[in-house]
Design a protein around this motif. Structure first.
Motif, PDB file in Angstrom:
ATOM      1  N   ALA A 186       0.829  -1.208   0.000  1.00 54.79           N
ATOM      2  CA  ALA A 186       0.000   0.000   0.000  1.00 54.79           C
ATOM      3  C   ALA A 186       0.865   1.260   0.000  1.00 54.79           C
ATOM      4  N   GLU A 187       1.968   1.228   0.732  1.00 56.50           N
ATOM      5  CA  GLU A 187       2.877   2.376   0.727  1.00 56.50           C
ATOM      6  C   GLU A 187       3.515   2.569  -0.651  1.00 56.50           C
ATOM      7  N   LEU A 188       3.860   1.476  -1.315  1.00 56.28           N
ATOM      8  CA  LEU A 188       4.426   1.579  -2.659  1.00 56.28           C
ATOM      9  C   LEU A 188       3.411   2.160  -3.640  1.00 56.28           C
ATOM     10  N   ILE A 189       2.151   1.766  -3.510  1.00 61.40           N
ATOM     11  CA  ILE A 189       1.114   2.309  -4.394  1.00 61.40           C
ATOM     12  C   ILE A 189       0.963   3.812  -4.183  1.00 61.40           C
ATOM     13  N   THR A 190       1.013   4.257  -2.941  1.00 62.93           N
ATOM     14  CA  THR A 190       0.950   5.693  -2.654  1.00 62.93           C
ATOM     15  C   THR A 190       2.139   6.428  -3.259  1.00 62.93           C
ATOM     16  N   ASP A 191       3.322   5.829  -3.134  1.00 58.43           N
ATOM     17  CA  ASP A 191       4.506   6.444  -3.724  1.00 58.43           C
ATOM     18  C   ASP A 191       4.410   6.479  -5.251  1.00 58.43           C
ATOM     19  N   LEU A 192       3.838   5.424  -5.841  1.00 61.55           N
ATOM     20  CA  LEU A 192       3.679   5.399  -7.295  1.00 61.55           C
ATOM     21  C   LEU A 192       2.746   6.506  -7.768  1.00 61.55           C
ATOM     22  N   GLU A 193       1.666   6.722  -7.060  1.00 64.44           N
ATOM     23  CA  GLU A 193       0.744   7.798  -7.433  1.00 64.44           C
ATOM     24  C   GLU A 193       1.431   9.155  -7.360  1.00 64.44           C
ATOM     25  N   ARG A 194       2.289   9.315  -6.364  1.00 68.60           N
ATOM     26  CA  ARG A 194       3.050  10.564  -6.260  1.00 68.60           C
ATOM     27  C   ARG A 194       4.027  10.712  -7.423  1.00 68.60           C
ATOM     28  N   VAL A 195       4.655   9.613  -7.809  1.00 69.23           N
ATOM     29  CA  VAL A 195       5.586   9.648  -8.938  1.00 69.23           C
ATOM     30  C   VAL A 195       4.847   9.968 -10.230  1.00 69.23           C
ATOM     31  N   TYR A 196       3.631   9.419 -10.402  1.00 66.47           N
ATOM     32  CA  TYR A 196       2.839   9.718 -11.596  1.00 66.47           C
ATOM     33  C   TYR A 196       2.563  11.215 -11.701  1.00 66.47           C
ATOM     34  N   GLN A 197       2.167  11.827 -10.586  1.00 66.96           N
ATOM     35  CA  GLN A 197       1.868  13.252 -10.595  1.00 66.96           C
ATOM     36  C   GLN A 197       3.103  14.090 -10.920  1.00 66.96           C
ATOM     37  N   ARG A 198       4.231  13.726 -10.321  1.00 66.60           N
ATOM     38  CA  ARG A 198       5.455  14.476 -10.587  1.00 66.60           C
ATOM     39  C   ARG A 198       5.940  14.281 -12.018  1.00 66.60           C
ATOM     40  N   SER A 199       5.807  13.067 -12.538  1.00 65.99           N
ATOM     41  CA  SER A 199       6.212  12.809 -13.920  1.00 65.99           C
ATOM     42  C   SER A 199       5.342  13.590 -14.900  1.00 65.99           C
ATOM     43  N   LYS A 200       4.049  13.645 -14.620  1.00 66.72           N
ATOM     44  CA  LYS A 200       3.149  14.397 -15.493  1.00 66.72           C
ATOM     45  C   LYS A 200       3.491  15.879 -15.483  1.00 66.72           C
ATOM     46  N   ALA A 201       3.759  16.421 -14.303  1.00 70.75           N
ATOM     47  CA  ALA A 201       4.140  17.830 -14.213  1.00 70.75           C
ATOM     48  C   ALA A 201       5.485  18.081 -14.883  1.00 70.75           C
ATOM     49  N   ALA A 202       6.440  17.135 -14.752  1.00 72.84           N
ATOM     50  CA  ALA A 202       7.748  17.286 -15.384  1.00 72.84           C
ATOM     51  C   ALA A 202       7.629  17.248 -16.902  1.00 72.84           C
TER      52      ALA A 202
END
Length: 333
Positions: A186-202
């Motif tokens: 569950a923690e990895l899934i939360t981190d993945l969602e954060r990475v998705y948002q940052r990648s999209k903004a980047a």
């Protein structure tokens, strides 16, 4: 100058290769100022630094900001000059500085370093985007390993954070090990969602910056904002290549290279080319081949069960494939 992570070794050499001075300075504020004061006694000076795009970048940027003239010395040239030095070829800081000074004095056509803020911003952001991609790959691998222990057969190969969250909601382990695995997943899934948002903004920021340079790289099929930015950063100033063949040899793409004596010129893949650029050119060619468009590269032969055309073997006579196009040998701004 021979740069290090925390120190630099300099040698002052005149046009006739006579040594006028030298020393070693730390990269702290105090020692950097002392080095500038020491070099100020030679008014007509040019700083030659090894690896201005790599290990010497930090000191080159500081000198450029202070209005100094800096020239980049490729590591290969300084290594070749060091072979003919005295001292049985020992690699010391003083020997390296002497070799770099010799190259800067003898060689012509060395590339002056320019303080291009636009490319500096692109490089910082594209490196960050690559790090986000590496984090995504690492987290997905860990998540697959945990789901394989929590769910019989594991998850499908291409898994998103939303799909993993749905799968994890069906798991209710009772043992301590299973509960811990579920919590970490569950923690990895939360981190993945954060990475998705940052990648999209980047990606959005990179797209705007790449378009601001005036390049047409984004119009090529198979090149995204990250790939276009990487090409611009790695190539830099395109005019530094004397010809198309020099650019192709540096990038590692197929270009006419003198591979033998005589007048015969044949195509050869340069193994010493830039792997970063070659990687994105390979991705672009793969996307174009899998998504056939009019005027794009083509493949021949029957299709596989997945619908992807098979490659037709090239004729071994000349080493080049006449039925398929190759990726462009250079990127232009």
């Amino acid at each position: 100058m021979d740069p290090h992570k925390r120190s630099v070794t300099i040698e002052v050499m005149a046009d006739d290769e006579s040594i006028l001075g030298g020393g070693r300075f730390e990269t702290t504020v105090e020692d950097y100022a002392a080095m500038r004061v020491y070099a100020a006694q030679w008014t007509d000076r040019v700083w030659t630094i090894e690896g201005c795009s790599g290990i010497g970048k930090h000191i080159a940027a500081r000198l450029l900001a202070d209005g100094e003239q800096v020239v980049d010395v490729p590591p290969k040239l300084s290594a070749r000059a060091r072979v003919f030095a005295t001292g049985q070829g020992r690699k010391t800081d003083a020997t390296d500085a002497h070799s770099i000074a010799l190259v800067g004095t003898r060689m012509t056509g060395l590339r002056p370093v320019v303080d291009d803020q636009q490319l500096a911003v692109l490089q910082t952001l594209v490196d960050r985007r690559r790090a986000l991609g590496e984090d995504h790959t690492r987290m997905i691998s860990q998540l697959h390993a945990l789901l394989l222990l929590l769910i019989p057969g594991g998850a499908k190969r291409f898994l998103s954070a939303a799909q993993a969250k749905v799968l994890l909601a069906t798991v209710r382990p009772r043992d301590a090990a299973g509960k811990t695995r579920r919590r970490v997943a569950a923690e990895l899934i939360t981190d993945l969602e954060r990475v998705y948002q940052r990648s999209k903004a980047a990606d959005k920021e990179l797209t705007e910056l790449v378009r601001a340079t005036g390049t047409s790289l984004l119009e090529l099929r198979g090149i995204g904002p990250s790939g276009a930015a990487r090409l611009l950063v790695e190539v830099g100033e395109i005019t530094r290549f004397p010809s198309k063949a020099h650019s192709g040899s540096w990038t590692g793409t197929r270009s006419p290279i003198d591979a033998s004596s005589g007048d015969r010129v044949r195509h050869r893949l340069s193994r010493g080319g830039n792997r970063q650029i070659n990687r994105f050119l390979h991705i672009m060619a793969t996307v174009q081949l899998r998504n056939q468009t009019e005027g794009g590269p083509t493949t021949t032969g029957a299709k596989t069960s997945t619908g992807i055309p098979r490659w037709k073997p090239c004729a071994p006579s000349n080493g080049a494939c006449p039925t398929s196009s190759t990726a462009p040998s250079s990127a232009t701004r």
